[in-house]
Design a protein around this motif. Structure first.
Motif, PDB file in Angstrom:
ATOM      1  N   THR A 121       0.590  -1.240  -0.127  1.00 15.19           N
ATOM      2  CA  THR A 121       0.082   0.112  -0.162  1.00 15.19           C
ATOM      3  C   THR A 121       0.809   1.255  -0.034  1.00 15.19           C
ATOM      4  O   THR A 121       0.327   2.440   0.270  1.00 15.19           O
ATOM      5  CB  THR A 121      -0.980   0.104   1.176  1.00 15.19           C
ATOM      6  OG1 THR A 121      -0.103   0.124   2.393  1.00 15.19           O
ATOM      7  CG2 THR A 121      -1.708  -1.264   1.263  1.00 15.19           C
ATOM      8  N   VAL A 123       2.610   4.594  -0.719  1.00 10.39           N
ATOM      9  CA  VAL A 123       2.205   5.646  -1.901  1.00 10.39           C
ATOM     10  C   VAL A 123       3.352   6.508  -2.023  1.00 10.39           C
ATOM     11  O   VAL A 123       3.293   7.672  -2.736  1.00 10.39           O
ATOM     12  CB  VAL A 123       1.153   6.643  -1.113  1.00 10.39           C
ATOM     13  CG1 VAL A 123      -0.347   6.002  -1.497  1.00 10.39           C
ATOM     14  CG2 VAL A 123       1.196   6.796   0.295  1.00 10.39           C
ATOM     15  N   HIS A 126       7.895   3.069  -2.716  1.00  8.53           N
ATOM     16  CA  HIS A 126       8.844   2.216  -1.850  1.00  8.53           C
ATOM     17  C   HIS A 126       9.144   0.649  -2.573  1.00  8.53           C
ATOM     18  O   HIS A 126      10.094  -0.120  -2.276  1.00  8.53           O
ATOM     19  CB  HIS A 126       8.191   1.772  -0.612  1.00  8.53           C
ATOM     20  CG  HIS A 126       8.126   2.519   0.448  1.00  8.53           C
ATOM     21  ND1 HIS A 126       7.031   3.247   1.182  1.00  8.53           N
ATOM     22  CD2 HIS A 126       9.123   3.270   1.127  1.00  8.53           C
ATOM     23  CE1 HIS A 126       7.375   4.114   1.854  1.00  8.53           C
ATOM     24  NE2 HIS A 126       8.602   4.098   2.019  1.00  8.53           N
ATOM     25  N   GLY A 192       4.418  -5.060  10.033  1.00 13.92           N
ATOM     26  CA  GLY A 192       5.560  -4.549   9.584  1.00 13.92           C
ATOM     27  C   GLY A 192       5.789  -3.444   8.646  1.00 13.92           C
ATOM     28  O   GLY A 192       6.773  -2.634   9.109  1.00 13.92           O
ATOM     29  N   TRP A 194       3.655  -0.908   8.722  1.00 17.51           N
ATOM     30  CA  TRP A 194       3.408   0.299   9.429  1.00 17.51           C
ATOM     31  C   TRP A 194       4.931   0.697  10.243  1.00 17.51           C
ATOM     32  O   TRP A 194       4.871   1.924  10.476  1.00 17.51           O
ATOM     33  CB  TRP A 194       2.427  -0.017  10.540  1.00 17.51           C
ATOM     34  CG  TRP A 194       1.187  -0.410   9.988  1.00 17.51           C
ATOM     35  CD1 TRP A 194       0.446  -0.148   8.802  1.00 17.51           C
ATOM     36  CD2 TRP A 194      -0.080  -1.105  10.865  1.00 17.51           C
ATOM     37  NE1 TRP A 194      -0.652  -0.712   8.770  1.00 17.51           N
ATOM     38  CE2 TRP A 194      -1.077  -1.414   9.980  1.00 17.51           C
ATOM     39  CE3 TRP A 194      -0.282  -1.825  12.053  1.00 17.51           C
ATOM     40  CZ2 TRP A 194      -2.084  -2.191  10.280  1.00 17.51           C
ATOM     41  CZ3 TRP A 194      -1.283  -2.547  12.630  1.00 17.51           C
ATOM     42  CH2 TRP A 194      -2.562  -2.513  11.293  1.00 17.51           C
ATOM     43  N   GLU A 248      12.215   1.252   6.215  1.00 17.97           N
ATOM     44  CA  GLU A 248      11.737   1.167   4.684  1.00 17.97           C
ATOM     45  C   GLU A 248      12.251   0.047   3.876  1.00 17.97           C
ATOM     46  O   GLU A 248      12.688  -0.048   2.755  1.00 17.97           O
ATOM     47  CB  GLU A 248      11.994   2.478   4.100  1.00 17.97           C
ATOM     48  CG  GLU A 248      10.983   3.829   4.721  1.00 17.97           C
ATOM     49  CD  GLU A 248      11.025   5.009   3.790  1.00 17.97           C
ATOM     50  OE1 GLU A 248      11.596   4.995   2.544  1.00 17.97           O
ATOM     51  OE2 GLU A 248      10.225   5.872   4.161  1.00 17.97           O
ATOM     52  N   GLY A 249      12.513  -0.977   4.732  1.00 19.29           N
ATOM     53  CA  GLY A 249      13.014  -2.120   4.166  1.00 19.29           C
ATOM     54  C   GLY A 249      14.602  -2.044   4.063  1.00 19.29           C
ATOM     55  O   GLY A 249      15.322  -3.258   3.469  1.00 19.29           O
ATOM     56  N   GLY A 252      16.674  -4.434   6.569  1.00 18.52           N
ATOM     57  CA  GLY A 252      16.654  -5.876   6.721  1.00 18.52           C
ATOM     58  C   GLY A 252      15.245  -6.182   7.016  1.00 18.52           C
ATOM     59  O   GLY A 252      14.037  -5.371   6.702  1.00 18.52           O
TER      60      GLY A 252
HETATM   61  C1  LIG Z   1      -5.456   4.256   0.404  1.00 18.57           C
HETATM   62  C2  LIG Z   1      -4.290   4.563   1.247  1.00 18.57           C
HETATM   63  C3  LIG Z   1      -4.563   4.865   2.291  1.00 18.57           C
HETATM   64  C4  LIG Z   1      -3.583   5.246   3.415  1.00 18.57           C
HETATM   65  N1  LIG Z   1      -3.817   5.583   4.735  1.00 18.57           N
HETATM   66  C5  LIG Z   1      -2.778   5.675   5.282  1.00 18.57           C
HETATM   67  C6  LIG Z   1      -2.977   6.240   6.572  1.00 18.57           C
HETATM   68  O1  LIG Z   1      -4.226   6.614   7.074  1.00 18.57           O
HETATM   69  N2  LIG Z   1      -1.780   6.471   7.428  1.00 18.57           N
HETATM   70  C7  LIG Z   1      -0.487   6.090   7.253  1.00 18.57           C
HETATM   71  O2  LIG Z   1       0.330   6.188   8.003  1.00 18.57           O
HETATM   72  N3  LIG Z   1      -0.433   5.495   5.807  1.00 18.57           N
HETATM   73  C8  LIG Z   1      -1.397   5.514   4.977  1.00 18.57           C
HETATM   74  N4  LIG Z   1      -1.131   5.098   3.724  1.00 18.57           N
HETATM   75  C9  LIG Z   1       0.359   4.599   3.251  1.00 18.57           C
HETATM   76  C10 LIG Z   1       0.354   3.014   3.762  1.00 18.57           C
HETATM   77  O3  LIG Z   1      -0.457   2.414   3.772  1.00 18.57           O
HETATM   78  C11 LIG Z   1       1.609   2.979   4.805  1.00 18.57           C
HETATM   79  O4  LIG Z   1       2.664   3.563   4.387  1.00 18.57           O
HETATM   80  C12 LIG Z   1       1.735   1.685   5.335  1.00 18.57           C
HETATM   81  O5  LIG Z   1       2.336   1.619   6.697  1.00 18.57           O
HETATM   82  C13 LIG Z   1       2.506   0.630   4.382  1.00 18.57           C
HETATM   83  O6  LIG Z   1       2.325  -0.792   4.784  1.00 18.57           O
HETATM   84  P1  LIG Z   1       2.435  -2.147   3.935  1.00 18.57           P
HETATM   85  O7  LIG Z   1       2.355  -3.028   4.824  1.00 18.57           O
HETATM   86  O8  LIG Z   1       1.285  -1.902   2.804  1.00 18.57           O
HETATM   87  O9  LIG Z   1       3.922  -1.823   3.440  1.00 18.57           O
HETATM   88  P2  LIG Z   1       4.374  -1.966   1.767  1.00 18.57           P
HETATM   89  O10 LIG Z   1       3.722  -0.785   0.969  1.00 18.57           O
HETATM   90  O11 LIG Z   1       4.279  -3.244   1.371  1.00 18.57           O
HETATM   91  O12 LIG Z   1       5.783  -1.545   1.972  1.00 18.57           O
HETATM   92  C14 LIG Z   1       6.307  -0.093   2.601  1.00 18.57           C
HETATM   93  C15 LIG Z   1       7.496  -0.047   2.802  1.00 18.57           C
HETATM   94  O13 LIG Z   1       7.858  -1.019   3.856  1.00 18.57           O
HETATM   95  C16 LIG Z   1       8.808  -2.146   3.510  1.00 18.57           C
HETATM   96  N5  LIG Z   1       8.336  -3.297   4.400  1.00 18.57           N
HETATM   97  C17 LIG Z   1       7.228  -3.520   4.146  1.00 18.57           C
HETATM   98  N6  LIG Z   1       7.289  -4.850   5.403  1.00 18.57           N
HETATM   99  C18 LIG Z   1       8.330  -4.981   5.692  1.00 18.57           C
HETATM  100  C19 LIG Z   1       8.887  -5.870   6.796  1.00 18.57           C
HETATM  101  N7  LIG Z   1       8.394  -6.882   7.348  1.00 18.57           N
HETATM  102  N8  LIG Z   1      10.331  -5.749   6.945  1.00 18.57           N
HETATM  103  C20 LIG Z   1      11.003  -4.922   6.387  1.00 18.57           C
HETATM  104  N9  LIG Z   1      10.633  -3.849   5.489  1.00 18.57           N
HETATM  105  C21 LIG Z   1       9.224  -4.035   5.170  1.00 18.57           C
HETATM  106  C22 LIG Z   1       8.911  -2.204   2.074  1.00 18.57           C
HETATM  107  O14 LIG Z   1       9.925  -2.863   1.677  1.00 18.57           O
HETATM  108  C23 LIG Z   1       8.598  -0.776   1.760  1.00 18.57           C
HETATM  109  O15 LIG Z   1       9.734  -0.049   1.667  1.00 18.57           O
HETATM  110  C24 LIG Z   1      -2.196   4.863   2.705  1.00 18.57           C
HETATM  111  C25 LIG Z   1      -2.020   4.118   1.593  1.00 18.57           C
HETATM  112  C26 LIG Z   1      -3.113   4.121   0.853  1.00 18.57           C
HETATM  113  C27 LIG Z   1      -2.992   3.585  -0.676  1.00 18.57           C
END
Ligand SMILES: Cc1cc2nc3c(=O)[nH]c(=O)nc-3n(C[C@H](O)[C@H](O)[C@H](O)COP(=O)(O)OP(=O)(O)OC[C@H]3O[C@@H](n4cnc5c(N)ncnc54)[C@H](O)[C@@H]3O)c2cc1C
Length: 520
Positions: A121, A123, A126, A192, A194, A248-249, A252
């Motif tokens: 997710t 934006v 990443h 993770g 978050w 941001e990954g 590790g």
């Molecule tokens: C419609 C929409 C609404 C949103 N609303 C919010 C909101 O209200 N508040 C907010 O804070 N953000 C929001 N976001 C942004 C996004 O959801 C956040 O950044 C969220 O924390 C990303 O989590 P993810 O699991 O989808 O990570 P991903 O998008 O899959 O990855 C994000 C980054 O984290 C790394 N990563 C993921 N998991 C791990 C892990 N286990 N170990 C190491 N690195 C890892 C990835 O490599 C990448 O660099 C929104 C996005 C969208 C599309």
């Protein structure tokens, strides 16, 4: 199944009322709907994988496409217009920490880039695989999604880091607990994700941001394993969790996370107040943010956002009864506590503070309706795209003393970037004693070429980012840095700060395997 080129499940739509189309045309310009590229068309051009076969790797082209981008407008443009041209060479779906370690070893042997993938997710770019000679391995955390331990005495829960919002809260609910972290992306984003993007949930006023909830965990890095203990507090030197938060990954793969949980609150009420002006709404928000009321959420829409919000809300006759103040601004609040009495008492105190500043509390259903649909708003991006509009959002956090100036700088930069065709609106959604976050949305008609839309997006994004820097805001309150905010990080951290971060991340990842082109 999830949409491959948009938001959410393909079975869920967020229709708008028939009155929305003329409203949008009058605000944002004549729509220009586009025909999307077909999935098969893109799958055909995916090159063969450069990674050696391994039982944990999937090299199936559609799987690689589905893990090639996140949810930024730039990502959407590439997927919808069909220009996406970098893909992971393989996607792995590990189920254990041992498998994660095996994948890091494999990446080291093959000099492959590793991109951890949570809910996809992001934006800010990443997840985009870089072009170049090195193969790219995307590691999906989707199957690492279990509750490992709930310690009811310590109020700590340990999860595998790939758990997504709904599964996490459902596991805790079984035991009467809640984490209370609800980003709008809650349906798909993961614990993770978050932590490593420093995310903020809608009810941050009550539950805190993820850094307040993150108690400890385990990071598997190319250089070894970092275990972060769950001490309630410690003065034993710098806190290593702070390096993992926002990494941001690049440090590790976060494999396990321990979070602070709270017993499920017994009572919660979502409510709405309408104000005649922005100034009155903001003054009320400031007063409430500094009060002791049991508020877990507060959100203040400016007049332009209020028009769009009410315009897309439907044809409910109750909307017609609202005062027609020309600059009316909507405030949404959530009161959360263990006793109904506290919720009701604080709601009345909130009403009193609002009335003193000209606010009009709205009947119950307004707030509750928002709560019901709070994760559905994200599906509007699909609807607007289908109607013929591109939508993007950006956010910052400003001191109260800089809010007005910052808001106008950012919005003016966007209006300028849109060059007369498009709409811009904002809300405040996370509050602190010294300031708040500002979240701005802009939408504009699509064009027949991706280039034209991308150029407009670039102008808006860079203009607004420069305005944020001028206003001394942070380049991101909650979305992180990724690719899109990278050029602006220097203004916040300074060269010495960037060097310190690089050196620290290098310790975890000496061969730059982990998401190398993001963040720094
Ligand atoms: C419609 C929409 C609404 C949103 N609303 C919010 C909101 O209200 N508040 C907010 O804070 N953000 C929001 N976001 C942004 C996004 O959801 C956040 O950044 C969220 O924390 C990303 O989590 P993810 O699991 O989808 O990570 P991903 O998008 O899959 O990855 C994000 C980054 O984290 C790394 N990563 C993921 N998991 C791990 C892990 N286990 N170990 C190491 N690195 C890892 C990835 O490599 C990448 O660099 C929104 C996005 C969208 C599309």
């Amino acid at each position: 199944m999830k949409r491959w080129n948009g938001w959410g499940y393909s079975t869920i739509d967020m229709p708008v009322p028939p009155t929305a189309a003329p409203l949008l045309a009058s605000l944002a310009g004549t729509p220009c709907p586009q025909r999307d590229a077909a999935l098969e068309q893109i799958v055909e051009k995916i090159p063969p994988s450069r990674l050696s076969p391994d039982p944990l790797l999937s090299t199936e082209p559609e799987t690689r496409l589905r893990h090639s981008r996140g949810q930024s407008l730039s990502d959407w443009l590439e997927l919808r217009y069909g220009s996406v041209n970098t893909f992971p060479d393989a996607v792995a779906f590990p189920e254990t920490s041992e498998q994660l370690e095996h994948l890091l070893g494999l990446a080291k042997r093959e000099n492959a880039i590793v991109i951890p993938y949570g809910g996809g997710t992001s934006v800010v770019g990443h997840l985009t695989p870089p072009s170049g000679d090195r193969p790219v391995l995307t590691v999906s955390m989707a199957r690492l999604n279990r509750l490992l331990d709930l310690n009811q005495q310590d109020h700590l829960a340990t999860f595998q880091a790939g758990v997504a919002g709904p599964d996490l809260e459902a596991s805790l609910r079984n035991f009467g607990y809640v984490l209370g972290h609800y980003p709008q992306s809650f349906e798909f984003s993961t614990l993770g994700g978050w932590v490593v993007t420093r995310s903020s949930g809608q009810q941050s006023l009550g539950y805190g941001r993820i850094e307040d909830l993150f108690a400890g965990g385990t990071l598997l890095s190319p250089a070894g394993k970092l275990v972060m203990p769950n001490h309630p507090a410690s003065s034993a030197g710098p806190d290593l969790r702070q390096i993992v938060l926002g990494s941001e990954g690049k440090a590790g793969i976060l494999s396990q996370v321990t979070v602070r949980v709270t017993p499920q609150p017994a009572h919660e009420k979502f409510a709405a107040i309408l104000f005649p002006s922005w100034q009155q709404a903001v003054e009320t928000a400031q007063a409430l943010a500094r009060s002791e009321l049991c508020l877990s959420m507060m959100r203040v829409s400016d007049a332009r956002e209020t028009v769009v919000q009410l315009g897309l809300a439907g044809t409910n006759p109750a909307l017609k009864l609202l005062p027609t103040w020309p600059e009316r601004c909507l405030m949404l609040l959530a009161f959360t506590a263990n006793s109904r009495l506290t919720v009701e008492r604080d709601r009345l105190r909130g009403w009193h503070a609002a009335r003193q500043r000209g606010g009009l509390p709205l009947p119950g259903p307004f707030g509750e309706k928002w709560r019901e649909k709070r994760f559905r708003g994200a599906y509007l991006r699909n609807t607007l795209w289908d109607l013929g509009y591109a939508v993007d959002t950006l956010e910052t956090c400003l001191l109260w003393s800089r809010l007005d100036q910052g808001k106008s700088l950012i919005e003016n930069a966007l209006f300028e970037g849109l060059n007369g065709e498009g709409h811009v609106f904002s809300h405040l959604s996370h509050f602190y004693p010294s300031g708040c976050s500002l979240y701005t949305t802009y939408l504009f008609p699509l064009s027949d070429t991706e280039h034209a839309v991308r150029e407009k997006w670039r102008r808006c994004k860079s203009g607004a980012s420069e305005a944020i820097v001028r206003a001394q805001g942070t380049i991101s309150h909650q979305h992180g840095v990724g690719l899109d905010h990278k050029p602006y990080l220097q203004y916040e951290k300074g060269q010495l700060g960037l060097d310190a971060l690089s050196a620290s991340l290098h310790t975890f990842d000496p061969n730059s395997l982990m998401n190398p082109d993001k963040l720094l």
